[in-house]
Design a protein around this motif. Structure first.
Motif, mmCIF file in Angstrom:
data_model
loop_
_atom_site.group_PDB
_atom_site.id
_atom_site.type_symbol
_atom_site.label_atom_id
_atom_site.label_comp_id
_atom_site.label_asym_id
_atom_site.label_seq_id
_atom_site.Cartn_x
_atom_site.Cartn_y
_atom_site.Cartn_z
ATOM 1 N N ILE A 113 14.761 -14.424 -4.501
ATOM 2 C CA ILE A 113 13.353 -14.724 -4.680
ATOM 3 C C ILE A 113 13.032 -14.878 -6.165
ATOM 4 N N THR A 114 12.583 -16.065 -6.561
ATOM 5 C CA THR A 114 12.156 -16.298 -7.938
ATOM 6 C C THR A 114 10.964 -15.395 -8.257
ATOM 7 N N ASN A 115 10.998 -14.758 -9.426
ATOM 8 C CA ASN A 115 10.014 -13.766 -9.867
ATOM 9 C C ASN A 115 10.106 -12.463 -9.081
ATOM 10 N N GLY A 116 11.142 -12.322 -8.265
ATOM 11 C CA GLY A 116 11.263 -11.112 -7.462
ATOM 12 C C GLY A 116 11.317 -9.837 -8.277
ATOM 13 N N VAL A 117 11.763 -9.912 -9.520
ATOM 14 C CA VAL A 117 11.887 -8.693 -10.328
ATOM 15 C C VAL A 117 10.530 -8.131 -10.733
ATOM 16 N N HIS A 118 9.484 -8.980 -10.740
ATOM 17 C CA HIS A 118 8.190 -8.467 -11.203
ATOM 18 C C HIS A 118 6.987 -9.041 -10.460
ATOM 19 N N SER A 119 7.187 -9.715 -9.344
ATOM 20 C CA SER A 119 6.031 -10.279 -8.646
ATOM 21 C C SER A 119 5.227 -9.176 -7.961
ATOM 22 N N ASP A 120 3.917 -9.375 -7.940
ATOM 23 C CA ASP A 120 2.997 -8.396 -7.380
ATOM 24 C C ASP A 120 2.428 -8.852 -6.046
ATOM 25 N N VAL A 121 2.342 -10.155 -5.836
ATOM 26 C CA VAL A 121 1.842 -10.705 -4.584
ATOM 27 C C VAL A 121 2.826 -11.765 -4.120
ATOM 28 N N ILE A 122 3.256 -11.646 -2.871
ATOM 29 C CA ILE A 122 4.349 -12.484 -2.375
ATOM 30 C C ILE A 122 3.924 -13.171 -1.088
ATOM 31 N N LEU A 123 3.961 -14.497 -1.081
ATOM 32 C CA LEU A 123 3.741 -15.247 0.151
ATOM 33 C C LEU A 123 5.033 -15.158 0.952
ATOM 34 N N THR A 124 5.008 -14.376 2.006
ATOM 35 C CA THR A 124 6.220 -14.016 2.745
ATOM 36 C C THR A 124 6.215 -14.664 4.121
ATOM 37 N N TYR A 125 7.298 -15.378 4.411
ATOM 38 C CA TYR A 125 7.419 -16.062 5.697
ATOM 39 C C TYR A 125 8.137 -15.148 6.682
ATOM 40 N N ALA A 126 7.549 -15.057 7.887
ATOM 41 C CA ALA A 126 8.099 -14.178 8.910
ATOM 42 C C ALA A 126 7.948 -14.824 10.281
ATOM 43 N N GLN A 127 8.773 -14.335 11.209
ATOM 44 C CA GLN A 127 8.778 -14.843 12.582
ATOM 45 C C GLN A 127 7.803 -14.030 13.431
ATOM 46 N N THR A 128 6.811 -14.706 13.997
ATOM 47 C CA THR A 128 5.833 -14.017 14.844
ATOM 48 C C THR A 128 6.220 -14.044 16.317
ATOM 49 N N GLU A 129 7.146 -14.920 16.689
ATOM 50 C CA GLU A 129 7.581 -15.048 18.084
ATOM 51 C C GLU A 129 9.105 -15.147 18.115
ATOM 52 N N PRO A 130 9.803 -14.030 18.151
ATOM 53 C CA PRO A 130 11.268 -14.073 18.160
ATOM 54 C C PRO A 130 11.788 -15.038 19.205
ATOM 55 N N GLY A 131 12.708 -15.909 18.771
ATOM 56 C CA GLY A 131 13.265 -16.922 19.652
ATOM 57 C C GLY A 131 12.565 -18.253 19.556
ATOM 58 N N ALA A 132 11.400 -18.300 18.910
ATOM 59 C CA ALA A 132 10.642 -19.555 18.815
ATOM 60 C C ALA A 132 11.088 -20.421 17.642
ATOM 61 N N ARG A 133 11.976 -19.921 16.812
ATOM 62 C CA ARG A 133 12.436 -20.642 15.614
ATOM 63 C C ARG A 133 11.231 -21.138 14.804
ATOM 64 N N GLY A 134 11.248 -22.374 14.377
ATOM 65 C CA GLY A 134 10.209 -22.854 13.475
ATOM 66 C C GLY A 134 8.794 -22.769 14.008
ATOM 67 N N ARG A 135 8.652 -22.787 15.328
ATOM 68 C CA ARG A 135 7.309 -22.784 15.913
ATOM 69 C C ARG A 135 6.601 -21.433 15.722
ATOM 70 N N GLY A 136 7.384 -20.376 15.477
ATOM 71 C CA GLY A 136 6.766 -19.057 15.363
ATOM 72 C C GLY A 136 6.584 -18.560 13.952
ATOM 73 N N ILE A 137 6.971 -19.343 12.961
ATOM 74 C CA ILE A 137 6.953 -18.866 11.576
ATOM 75 C C ILE A 137 5.551 -18.997 10.978
ATOM 76 N N ALA A 138 5.131 -17.961 10.288
ATOM 77 C CA ALA A 138 3.849 -17.951 9.591
ATOM 78 C C ALA A 138 4.035 -17.317 8.221
ATOM 79 N N ALA A 139 3.083 -17.574 7.332
ATOM 80 C CA ALA A 139 3.115 -17.003 5.986
ATOM 81 C C ALA A 139 2.094 -15.880 5.887
ATOM 82 N N PHE A 140 2.499 -14.784 5.246
ATOM 83 C CA PHE A 140 1.650 -13.614 5.092
ATOM 84 C C PHE A 140 1.563 -13.246 3.618
ATOM 85 N N VAL A 141 0.426 -12.722 3.207
ATOM 86 C CA VAL A 141 0.236 -12.278 1.824
ATOM 87 C C VAL A 141 0.627 -10.810 1.749
#
Length: 221
Positions: free
Chosen positions: A159-187
């Motif tokens: 992760i670029t800026n991972g050593v000192h970032s304070d707020v991270i737009l993090t991508y996660a799977q909301t529906e296991p097994g849905a692959r790309g259809r279940g991915i969302a970004a969280f602050v």
């Protein structure tokens, strides 16, 4: 036949010129030392904010330059003449500020954008995971719906800026097994319970990228 390249407004050209001068004055004299010291230069990100170079695409009402994408490319090009890692680090934190300013709920934008623009805090976007780089749909960081929000668990890497970032737009799977259809970004706030920053990577070069990873243990967002 090649298309006509985009053109810059006079204000955007002035921004590009400012970035070129900033790179010559602040990046060029220090880039070799960042490599020797194996560190990411947070102080030069703050200097870029003070100089008006950092928040390229952030709307003017949020304190940014309000420039377009091509102007961002040109700013990146000018800074990369002196140090690609620093240029990429700066653009990544401004990308987070620009996205929150234009897409986040107002209370989220108010919480983070002004401080990102002033480089009081830094931002990252977190897609990659250990063993999962180009196959974005295969990420295993999970977002579980709970009362009032979500809980995130998993690990992010490279992760670029991972050593000192304070707020991270993090991508996660909301529906296991849905692959790309279940991915969302969280602050994700790095100060949240369950967030753990991992050590900086021992690279052969490019320490100004500020690359590391982090783990999430049921982090509430």
């Amino acid at each position: 036949m090649r298309g006509v390249p985009p053109t810059l407004t006079s204000a955007e050209q002035s921004l590009v010129d400012l970035a070129a001068g900033f790179g010559a004055d602040h990046v060029a004299p220090n880039a070799a030392a960042w490599e020797r010291d194996r560190r990411a230069p947070a102080e030069i990100l703050r200097a870029a904010a003070d100089a008006g170079v950092l928040a390229v695409e952030v709307p003017e009402e949020w304190g940014g330059a309000g420039a377009g994408y091509f102007a961002k490319l040109r700013v990146t090009e000018e800074l990369s003449r002196f140090d690609m890692g620093f240029a990429f680090s700066m653009i990544n934190t401004q990308n987070v500020a620009a996205r929150l300013a234009t897409q986040a709920a107002p209370e989220i934008a108010e919480r983070y954008v002004p401080r990102l623009v002033r480089a009081e805090i830094f931002g990252s976007s977190a897609l990659t995971e250990p063993g999962r780089g180009s196959d974005f749909a295969a990420i295993e960081t999970v977002a579980e719906k709970v009362d009032g929000g979500w809980r995130l668990s998993g690990e992010k890497a490279w992760i670029t800026n991972g050593v000192h970032s304070d707020v991270i737009l993090t991508y996660a799977q909301t529906e296991p097994g849905a692959r790309g259809r279940g991915i969302a970004a969280f602050v994700v706030d790095a100060g949240a319970d369950g967030f753990a920053r991992l050590p900086a990577y021992e690279l052969m070069g490019g320490f100004s990228f500020g690359i590391s990873g982090f783990t999430l243990d049921r982090v509430f967002v």
